[in-house]
Design a protein around this motif. Structure first.
Motif, PDB file in Angstrom:
ATOM      1  N   ILE A 268       0.848  -1.194   0.000  1.00  0.00           N
ATOM      2  CA  ILE A 268       0.000   0.000   0.000  1.00  0.00           C
ATOM      3  C   ILE A 268       0.886   1.248   0.000  1.00  0.00           C
ATOM      4  N   LYS A 269       0.726   2.056  -1.026  1.00  0.00           N
ATOM      5  CA  LYS A 269       1.495   3.287  -1.159  1.00  0.00           C
ATOM      6  C   LYS A 269       0.582   4.403  -1.625  1.00  0.00           C
ATOM      7  N   GLU A 270       0.950   5.622  -1.251  1.00  0.00           N
ATOM      8  CA  GLU A 270       0.228   6.780  -1.785  1.00  0.00           C
ATOM      9  C   GLU A 270       0.843   7.150  -3.127  1.00  0.00           C
ATOM     10  N   GLN A 271       0.016   7.180  -4.153  1.00  0.00           N
ATOM     11  CA  GLN A 271       0.486   7.464  -5.500  1.00  0.00           C
ATOM     12  C   GLN A 271      -0.002   8.832  -5.949  1.00  0.00           C
ATOM     13  N   THR A 272       0.916   9.601  -6.540  1.00  0.00           N
ATOM     14  CA  THR A 272       0.592  10.932  -7.050  1.00  0.00           C
ATOM     15  C   THR A 272       0.624  10.910  -8.571  1.00  0.00           C
ATOM     16  N   PHE A 273      -0.455  11.348  -9.185  1.00  0.00           N
ATOM     17  CA  PHE A 273      -0.535  11.437 -10.638  1.00  0.00           C
ATOM     18  C   PHE A 273      -0.220  12.883 -11.033  1.00  0.00           C
ATOM     19  N   ILE A 274       1.031  13.113 -11.423  1.00  0.00           N
ATOM     20  CA  ILE A 274       1.509  14.475 -11.665  1.00  0.00           C
ATOM     21  C   ILE A 274       0.705  15.168 -12.751  1.00  0.00           C
ATOM     22  N   PHE A 275       0.414  14.464 -13.852  1.00  0.00           N
ATOM     23  CA  PHE A 275      -0.389  15.022 -14.939  1.00  0.00           C
ATOM     24  C   PHE A 275      -1.853  14.595 -14.860  1.00  0.00           C
ATOM     25  N   GLY A 276      -2.234  13.942 -13.756  1.00  0.00           N
ATOM     26  CA  GLY A 276      -3.601  13.451 -13.632  1.00  0.00           C
ATOM     27  C   GLY A 276      -3.781  12.119 -14.346  1.00  0.00           C
ATOM     28  N   THR A 277      -5.033  11.732 -14.571  1.00  0.00           N
ATOM     29  CA  THR A 277      -5.345  10.472 -15.233  1.00  0.00           C
ATOM     30  C   THR A 277      -6.221  10.731 -16.454  1.00  0.00           C
ATOM     31  N   ASP A 278      -6.173   9.800 -17.416  1.00  0.00           N
ATOM     32  CA  ASP A 278      -7.004   9.949 -18.609  1.00  0.00           C
ATOM     33  C   ASP A 278      -8.388   9.355 -18.361  1.00  0.00           C
ATOM     34  N   LYS A 279      -9.197   9.247 -19.406  1.00  0.00           N
ATOM     35  CA  LYS A 279     -10.578   8.819 -19.215  1.00  0.00           C
ATOM     36  C   LYS A 279     -10.688   7.348 -18.830  1.00  0.00           C
ATOM     37  N   TYR A 280      -9.601   6.603 -18.938  1.00  0.00           N
ATOM     38  CA  TYR A 280      -9.596   5.202 -18.501  1.00  0.00           C
ATOM     39  C   TYR A 280      -8.903   5.030 -17.151  1.00  0.00           C
ATOM     40  N   GLY A 281      -8.499   6.128 -16.534  1.00  0.00           N
ATOM     41  CA  GLY A 281      -7.824   6.056 -15.242  1.00  0.00           C
ATOM     42  C   GLY A 281      -6.355   5.704 -15.342  1.00  0.00           C
ATOM     43  N   ARG A 282      -5.753   5.842 -16.524  1.00  0.00           N
ATOM     44  CA  ARG A 282      -4.331   5.571 -16.686  1.00  0.00           C
ATOM     45  C   ARG A 282      -3.510   6.817 -16.361  1.00  0.00           C
ATOM     46  N   ASP A 283      -2.298   6.600 -15.884  1.00  0.00           N
ATOM     47  CA  ASP A 283      -1.415   7.716 -15.528  1.00  0.00           C
ATOM     48  C   ASP A 283      -1.032   8.488 -16.788  1.00  0.00           C
ATOM     49  N   LEU A 284      -1.438   9.749 -16.872  1.00  0.00           N
ATOM     50  CA  LEU A 284      -1.212  10.538 -18.080  1.00  0.00           C
ATOM     51  C   LEU A 284       0.275  10.806 -18.301  1.00  0.00           C
ATOM     52  N   LEU A 285       1.032  11.026 -17.239  1.00  0.00           N
ATOM     53  CA  LEU A 285       2.464  11.266 -17.374  1.00  0.00           C
ATOM     54  C   LEU A 285       3.158  10.055 -17.999  1.00  0.00           C
ATOM     55  N   SER A 286       2.815   8.861 -17.538  1.00  0.00           N
ATOM     56  CA  SER A 286       3.420   7.645 -18.089  1.00  0.00           C
ATOM     57  C   SER A 286       3.069   7.479 -19.559  1.00  0.00           C
ATOM     58  N   ARG A 287       1.822   7.776 -19.920  1.00  0.00           N
ATOM     59  CA  ARG A 287       1.401   7.666 -21.317  1.00  0.00           C
ATOM     60  C   ARG A 287       2.149   8.679 -22.192  1.00  0.00           C
ATOM     61  N   ILE A 288       2.381   9.872 -21.654  1.00  0.00           N
ATOM     62  CA  ILE A 288       3.122  10.889 -22.399  1.00  0.00           C
ATOM     63  C   ILE A 288       4.554  10.430 -22.643  1.00  0.00           C
ATOM     64  N   LEU A 289       5.204   9.892 -21.600  1.00  0.00           N
ATOM     65  CA  LEU A 289       6.593   9.457 -21.727  1.00  0.00           C
ATOM     66  C   LEU A 289       6.726   8.298 -22.707  1.00  0.00           C
ATOM     67  N   VAL A 290       5.843   7.307 -22.592  1.00  0.00           N
ATOM     68  CA  VAL A 290       5.902   6.155 -23.490  1.00  0.00           C
ATOM     69  C   VAL A 290       5.496   6.567 -24.908  1.00  0.00           C
ATOM     70  N   GLY A 291       4.524   7.478 -25.028  1.00  0.00           N
ATOM     71  CA  GLY A 291       4.081   7.934 -26.342  1.00  0.00           C
ATOM     72  C   GLY A 291       5.137   8.720 -27.092  1.00  0.00           C
ATOM     73  N   ALA A 292       6.132   9.251 -26.371  1.00  0.00           N
ATOM     74  CA  ALA A 292       7.208   9.987 -27.039  1.00  0.00           C
ATOM     75  C   ALA A 292       7.986   9.097 -27.985  1.00  0.00           C
ATOM     76  N   ARG A 293       7.984   7.789 -27.725  1.00  0.00           N
ATOM     77  CA  ARG A 293       8.737   6.867 -28.576  1.00  0.00           C
ATOM     78  C   ARG A 293       8.265   6.908 -30.017  1.00  0.00           C
ATOM     79  N   ILE A 294       6.946   6.843 -30.206  1.00  0.00           N
ATOM     80  CA  ILE A 294       6.407   6.798 -31.561  1.00  0.00           C
ATOM     81  C   ILE A 294       6.717   8.087 -32.291  1.00  0.00           C
ATOM     82  N   SER A 295       6.427   9.221 -31.666  1.00  0.00           N
ATOM     83  CA  SER A 295       6.647  10.500 -32.325  1.00  0.00           C
ATOM     84  C   SER A 295       8.124  10.737 -32.617  1.00  0.00           C
TER      85      SER A 295
END
Length: 365
Positions: A139-166
């Protein structure tokens, strides 16, 4: 009057270093490249494609905090360290947002998180199934720096991983365009005549087709997917390179050093590759930087249309598509953050292209 010393490449490098925005853009692109390669090391959600969904905390604002219960996966991990480092965990721990918990004997009783003032369901976890149970790791307190998307996924993580394609689509597309464009342009410019007329006909036909329409047609022919988009974008960008190379070769093929090479008996392939191409690469380098930016925009447009990178793969264009309607629902950051990332990377390539153009301009040296 001071004497100018050093090769043209040295002078060009010195001029480039004096361009603040060019140097800044270079290091920004290096930073994005580093993030792209080590995205799963930097991302809070290191599951494949950063695809941990928590529907109970969907569309939360930046800085949102919640207690997260992490239940280790029961599936055996058969993943190498390198694979996990560069492609994420295949079997990540199951994460459950909770609002309260207590430990009674060998059972963990927890209340699932529910938004909008609702009461979450109470559930229990048998700790006998977890020999090395430790509350600090479960059990840990988690902070979503960029918030979450409409599916509840960490937006910051999606941004970082999405940088690969671009980022990598620029390299693949530019590489394909350079290989085809330099070959076609060299043949057309050097040999001229009917060969030049035929290649120019191909170039003009390809040029007359709208780029996005041609990419869509190639993508549909090759199928939807990651590499198909890369190839499709590269196959549409070679015409600009070919026209530039052709024009440059036509202007230099009658110069003295080319005539001397012919007199020495060198074959056409060696004359083109060893003598002509090295002397005309400056404009090709500049147009390649512009093609990087164009490839990123085209891929984002394809992902927005749904024929680019396919879910659950993270893509900045697809993220805008999923959340553009949130702009009028009071949560515009869900679409603006990936949009700003696209804009920043495209601007960096355009600025570095302008800096290279100025640095490689020998007339102003």
């Amino acid at each position: 009057m001071s004497e100018i010393t050093g090769s043209l490449s040295t002078l060009a490098l010195q001029k480039f270093k004096q361009d603040f925005w060019g140097v800044f853009s270079f290091w920004f692109i290096v930073l994005v490249g580093f993030v792209s390669v080590f995205a799963y090391v930097l991302a809070p959600d290191n599951s494949q494609h950063a695809n941990q969904m928590h529907l109970s905390i969907h569309s939360k604002k930046p800085g949102f905090k919640v207690q997260m219960l992490s239940i280790p996966s029961s599936i055996a991990q058969d993943q190498s360290v390198i694979d996990r480092l560069f492609f994420g965990k295949k079997n990540p721990a199951s994460e459950i947002p909770i609002s309260a918990y207590r430990i009674t004997g060998n059972k963990l009783l927890y209340t699932e998180y529910a938004s909008d003032g609702l009461e979450g369901a109470e559930k229990e976890l048998d700790l006998n199934n977890y020999q090395n149970f430790n509350k600090a790791t479960f059990i840990k307190e988690q902070t979503f720096i960029f918030g979450t998307d409409k599916y509840g996924r960490d937006l910051l993580s999606r941004i970082l991983v999405g940088a690969r394609i671009s980022f990598f689509i620029g390299f693949v597309a530019v590489f394909i365009s350079l290989v085809i464009g330099i070959f076609m342009g060299s043949v057309a410019g050097y040999f001229g005549g009917k060969i030049d007329a035929f290649i120019m006909w191909i170039i003009n036909v390809t040029w007359s087709i709208p780029t996005l329409l041609l990419v869509i047609a190639i993508t549909l022919a090759l199928g939807k997917g990651f590499w198909q988009v890369f190839i499709a974008v590269g196959l549409t960008m070679w015409v600009e390179v070919a026209r530039v190379v052709r024009g440059q070769i036509i202007s230099v093929k009658e110069m003295q050093y080319v005539t001397a090479a012919r007199a020495l008996g060198f074959n056409d392939f060696r004359i083109i590759t060893k003598h002509i191409l090295p002397n005309i690469m400056a404009p090709v380098i500049v147009i390649s930087a512009a093609n990087f930016a164009a490839a990123i925009l085209i891929e984002s447009g394809l992902s927005f249309l749904g024929i680019g990178a396919q879910p659950p793969m993270a893509s900045w264009g697809a993220m805008i598509k999923d959340h553009y309607n949130y702009i009028i629902l009071g949560k515009p950051y869900l679409a603006l953050i990936p949009g700003f990332c696209i804009m920043s990377l495209v601007m960096a390539f355009m600025l570095i292209g302008n800096a290279l153009r100025d640095a490689l301009d020998v007339k102003s040296a």
